[in-house]
Design an enzyme around this catalytic site. Structure first.
Site, PDB file in Angstrom:
ATOM      1  N   ASP A 158       0.940  -1.211  -0.204  1.00 47.45           N
ATOM      2  CA  ASP A 158       0.145  -0.388   0.160  1.00 47.45           C
ATOM      3  C   ASP A 158       0.468   0.876  -0.198  1.00 47.45           C
ATOM      4  OD1 ASP A 158      -2.309   1.573  -0.133  1.00 47.45           O
ATOM      5  OD2 ASP A 158      -3.131   1.363   1.517  1.00 47.45           O
TER       6      ASP A 158
HETATM    7  C1  NOJ Z   1      -4.080   4.602  -0.175  1.00 44.80           C
HETATM    8  C2  NOJ Z   1      -5.133   3.115   0.629  1.00 44.80           C
HETATM    9  O1  NOJ Z   1      -4.864   2.440   1.811  1.00 44.80           O
HETATM   10  C3  NOJ Z   1      -5.542   2.291  -0.779  1.00 44.80           C
HETATM   11  O2  NOJ Z   1      -6.671   1.872  -0.396  1.00 44.80           O
HETATM   12  C4  NOJ Z   1      -5.256   3.045  -1.677  1.00 44.80           C
HETATM   13  O3  NOJ Z   1      -5.275   1.817  -3.274  1.00 44.80           O
HETATM   14  C5  NOJ Z   1      -3.809   2.879  -2.189  1.00 44.80           C
HETATM   15  N1  NOJ Z   1      -3.423   4.116  -1.161  1.00 44.80           N
HETATM   16  C6  NOJ Z   1      -3.368   3.353  -3.180  1.00 44.80           C
HETATM   17  O4  NOJ Z   1      -4.764   5.242  -3.494  1.00 44.80           O
END
Ligand code: NOJ
Length: 740
Positions: A285
């Site tokens: 993530d």
């Molecule tokens: C952080 C988030 O937790 C995740 O769900 C998302 O896909 C990513 N950022 C990318 O935007």
């Protein structure tokens, strides 16, 4: 090519072998920096030019750096770059100007639609309609694929039992079975039946794992739980998505039992690949591998890259740590090149599975994009999904549906005319022009005869000067009030945890003032979580939970308000009496001192509050009263080889046909690992014609009785079970049977 008929993608073995030979030949030619480049995912800085980039256009410094990195093979994937013209342009850089011409992978957060926005996933889960979820995911993939995207960071499959957590809105709620089934439906919808087709997106179930169990519902917070709990509740939806073919997974932000998930080898390698045979790749993530430092798990960036890579994170999102450190980590011997090759192979095999080596543009072009984006078909689907996601909590005196004529209506509240908060969080690529407000939906339903006054009355979190006075005047002049209140999308999203899951005070004051006029009130609740409803809000004659319904929000709500569609939704999360009951979920364990609402001291409950939900999981009314008979079982005993038929008769005492979601719950009365007080095992939609009685049966199988024993293997012990066929997790009387 609607998704109902689609199956998980099957890549013929011969093609897979051909892909592998091709990929391995490529790996043999790659420098270590080019390998690290394939594992490096960055933001797409080109997406701000929706019409694409023209020769002679100048780049800003971010774009110039990204272009240079792509040409040098230092970037293998970009994210949130959406648009056929710009993705084609950027893909050209990789394919035509980098040494090996390896196509880029374009990823994006296409969570509940691209331009056409469908209900937020929690709202859609309230439909309990898996075919619908597959169709909306398919439509989202069609719009995404036409815009040049190859991978979506969805579905979010985190079981979410604490409504304080802002990200409840992104998933299918508190129940394991519902999460499993929606994970499968959405994965199928995104990936389609042929991954090489331009309209298929690699699904990325997230956030692996137990991210939804954040302590106190505080986003990003640590989780510490037994392996029993992890494997029984939080891992199954991921496994379900992989079994449905999901080819990627996102490692999470949270610490899990002392080892942050993005550095957790047990989770990302032993369980994921070793036990489950996962065939795809792990993406971190956003900077989660870098965050191993803040967690206190890695000493510095180099250490974080090493730990994440060795744990099983194949692709690094945004931190840049992989491209920065992998070459030196390999040279120094701290990371074996074989592990890098393995990660590169996983990424390149995914690109091959998408058909990118045969067609790096995968048929995405501006004309297709224009044709499919926001199409009539998709907007109709958004309206269907919207109305099927609405849950009616109460309807005293059959106030709803409202007649189309002869009533003066006051539409009061911050969400009456609003168009920005219809979409909900994770609608990064929404088209504002497609938004239908509640006011527009009601006007369209009523036509020229509308007697509609619209008054804002309050901002979402602050009073509005003169707002309450204007609202009271409008209510006084009306026959019925539609009170459009609740949360903004800013209040229920990533990092938007709340200590109180209440309607903001300013809106509560508005609700009290409107209620004091004595006019009948229909609360139209906008929300991204289970909420505490109190005072005049809960005292309203009717309450519809309308979540964030997306582009067609206003039309979908009007469909239910005026009776074109009788409500069919059911809560996928509990609405507790009080915020302080959080985490509240129906499938909790019993204590040694279980409480009932009438119990007094020394039982399990907070002072003055029943140990129950105000509106339980599974609850949802329709425009006809449905009565359940006593539940019967086909036999008082069951053996390992039997199936049990559980039956109930539903009686519709109203004048409209009803669509009822019959829910089968069980309780294992005594087990070597204590079991929940109720657990959903199956559900079924049954049509009960007006005035009629319908007998319906469901089958309980031996496999439905299994739980994880003390040795973490599926087990079951002889003994007494309760079984319910009920309209919610908090109603009905069970029948019993004994497993012998
Ligand atoms: C952080 C988030 O937790 C995740 O769900 C998302 O896909 C990513 N950022 C990318 O935007």
């Amino acid at each position: 090519m609607m998704a109902g008929m689609m199956m998980a993608p099957r890549i013929a073995a011969a093609k897979a072998q051909e892909n592998l030979s091709r990929v391995d030949a490529l790996i043999a030619r790659m420098t270590i920096e080019e390998k690290a480049g394939q594992l490096n995912l960055m933001n797409d800085p080109f997406r701000w030019r929706p019409e694409g980039i023209n020769p002679g256009d100048t780049f800003d410094s971010d774009q110039a750096q990204t272009a240079a990195d792509i040409r040098a093979g230092r970037i293998g994937a970009l994210f949130n770059g959406v648009g056929a013209a710009s993705t084609r342009y950027v893909q050209d850089m990789a394919v035509k100007e980098s040494r090996l011409g390896i196509p880029l992978l374009f990823a994006a957060d296409i969570v509940h639609g691209l331009k056409t926005t469908f209900p937020v996933p929690l709202g859609e889960a309230a439909s309990w309609d898996l075919d619908l979820a597959e169709r909306t995911a398919r439509a989202a993939a069609v719009e995404g694929g036409a815009a040049g995207v190859h991978q979506t960071y969805a579905p979010m499959v985190d079981v979410a039992r604490d409504q304080r957590w802002g990200r409840v809105v992104e998933g299918a709620g508190e129940d394991v079975l519902l999460n499993n089934l929606f994970a499968i439906a959405r994965t199928r919808g995104f990936q389609g039946d042929d991954l090489t087709h331009w309209s298929s997106l690699v699904a990325t179930p997230k956030h692996f794992a137990a991210y939804g169990a954040a302590e106190a519902g505080l986003d990003y917070n640590s989780t510490d739980m037994s392996e029993q709990m992890l494997r029984s509740v939080y891992l199954p939806p991921f496994k379900a998505a992989f079994d449905a073919g999901a080819l990627s997974v996102m490692s999470a932000f949270n610490d899990l039992n002392g080892v942050p998930t993005s550095g957790n080898k047990w989770l990302l390698t032993d369980v994921l690949h070793g036990e489950w045979g996962f065939a795809g790749f792990v993406v971190s993530d956003y900077t989660s591998e870098q965050e191993l430092i803040a967690h206190g798990y890695a000493a510095d960036g180099r250490d974080a890259a090493r730990l994440a890579l060795m744990a099983g994170v194949d692709m690094s999102m945004k931190s840049g740590l992989y491209i920065k450190h992998i070459p030196e980590l390999v040279q120094s011997g701290d990371v074996p090149v074989e592990r890098v090759d393995q990660a590169v192979r996983r990424v390149l095999m995914t690109k091959a599975a998408l058909g990118l080596f045969d067609d790096p543009y995968r048929g995405s072009d501006v004309r297709t994009e224009r044709r499919v984006t926001g199409s009539r078909e998709h907007l109709d689907l958004a309206r269907e999904a919207g109305r099927k996601s609405i849950v009616m909590l109460k309807n005293e005196g059959d106030l709803l549906p409202l007649p189309r004529t002869g009533k003066r209506i006051a539409l009061i509240g911050p969400f009456g005319a609003d168009k920005t908060d219809v979409f909900g969080p994770w609608s990064v690529f929404k088209d504002m022009a497609l938004a239908v407000s509640l006011e527009e939906g009601v006007r369209a339903a009523l036509g020229d005869d509308a007697h509609l006054t619209v008054v804002k009355g309050s901002d979402v979190e602050a009073p509005l000067a003169g707002g309450i006075e204007a609202a009271v005047l409008a209510a006084g002049d009306a026959d019925v009030v539609l009170l459009a209140i609740g949360e903004s999308s800013e209040m229920s999203a990533e990092s938007k945890s709340r200590t109180e899951i209440t309607i903001p005070d300013a809106q509560l004051a508005l609700a009290e003032a409107v209620a004091a006029t004595g006019k009948p009130v229909v609360v139209l609740l906008r929300n991204g979580r289970g909420m505490e409803l109190s005072g005049a809000v809960n005292g309203a004659a009717a309450i519809l939970v309308t979540w964030f319904l997306g582009s067609q929000s206003g039309n979908a709500i009007a469909d239910v308000l005026f009776g074109d569609h009788a409500p069919t939704g059911r809560l996928p999360v509990s609405f507790p009496y009080k915020s302080g009951q959080s985490p509240f979920y129906y499938a909790h364990k019993s204590t040694g001192r279980p409480s009932r609402p009438t119990d007094r001291e020394f039982t399990t409950k907070f002072r003055g509050v029943p140990n129950e939900a105000l509106y339980p999981f599974g609850h949802g009314l329709t425009y006809a009263p449905i009565r359940y008979s006593a539940v019967t079982v086909s036999s008082p005993t069951m053996t390992r080889d039997d199936e049990l038929t559980v039956s109930v008769t539903l009686t519709n005492g109203g004048e409209r046909d009803a669509s009822e979601v019959v829910q089968l719950y069980i309780r294992d009365r005594a087990a070597s690992i204590t079991q929940p007080v109720r657990l959903l095992k199956a559900f079924k939609r049954v049509t009960v014609p007006a005035g009629a009685s319908v007998e319906t049966s469901m089958t309980l199988k031996f496999a439905d009785l299994l739980f994880l024993g003390g040795d973490l293997t599926p087990t079951v012990e002889p003994g007494l079970f309760d079984v319910w066929l009920a309209p919610s997790a908090q109603s009905g009387e069970p029948a019993q049977f004994t497993l012998v």
